[in-house]
Design a protein around this motif. Sequence first.
Motif: not given
Length: 356
Positions: A65-70
């Motif tokens: 959740l911290d790194e993913e934008s999809d």
Amino acid sequence: MFDKLDGILERYDEIMEQLNDPNVVSDQNNFRKLMKEQSDLAPIVEAYKAYKEAKQTVEDSLMILDEESDEEMRELAKEEMNEAKEQITELEEKLKILLLPKDENDDKNVVVEIRGGAGGDEAALFAAELYRMYCMYAETQHWKTEMISVNENGLGGFKEVVFMINGQGAYSKLKYESGVHRVQRIPVTESGGRIHTSTATVAIMPEAEEVDVEIDMNDCRFDVFRASGNGGQCVNTTDSAVRLTHIPTGIVISCQDEKSQLKNKDKALKVLRARLYELECQKKQDAESEARRSQIGTGDRSEKIRTYNFPQGRVTDHRIKFTSHRLDEILNGHLEEIIDNCIAADQAAKLSNMND
């Protein structure tokens, strides 16, 4: 709690290593002891590993959740995290219960004594029904029953019956059955059609080994007599029945089920050992502070624990305020629901005491 769990995990790994050691395997006594410990620890280790995996899933999901934008990936991570959080809550409760101090007698066989109480012949008939109920329950658990002595009333009822139930964990489930059982119904012996209340007393005692209770044979007096009742095959024609009197306590045990005097003597000593062990356990329990004692009675013979109401087809356990309308099924040995509820209530009370 988690320091304790880490210690258990460490100990479990040690045991598994030792069990693979040929020197340990060749020492049968030590091997059996380690197998028993491994078996006791396995459910805790399994639950703790599942707990750690769920915690790791939460951490991994937070990282996504911290790194993913999809958006699709984020939704999937949120779903996995929520499931893992629910699992963590459930496993924390399960681990608390698994870590509760275990009753050292839980794995033992039991000696069961049922006596007709108030109600004369009707109480004796009810005592016989309770005997049948426990025998049928034992069958569902794949346990074996073994008669020790019975005193009949001539109408098919039992003034008193003593028998053993042999099976893994028998005491852990049946210990909640000790106390006064009450029946409300129109007796077979009553022509007026009035509902009567009768009682029978049930005592559940863990079988005691010689290491648990040492009996001085000088304190015991044995008398032999001819067995009575339905016997056959020499049971009623030889002096095979045994009456054992334990002089210091005044406990008297009669055993006449076997046609061998020696076997009857051995059975009588088993019952005596169980009774003496029960007295010792009761002393220990009485010495404990009230805060540490379970709220569910497991040994007081004078406590009214359950009512079997025939007109309403109902069984009520008064200790846990539990009612079932499956009277016929329960009397046919289907005690699982009542016993499971007693265990759950006992665990809840112990957890509450620990938190206090």
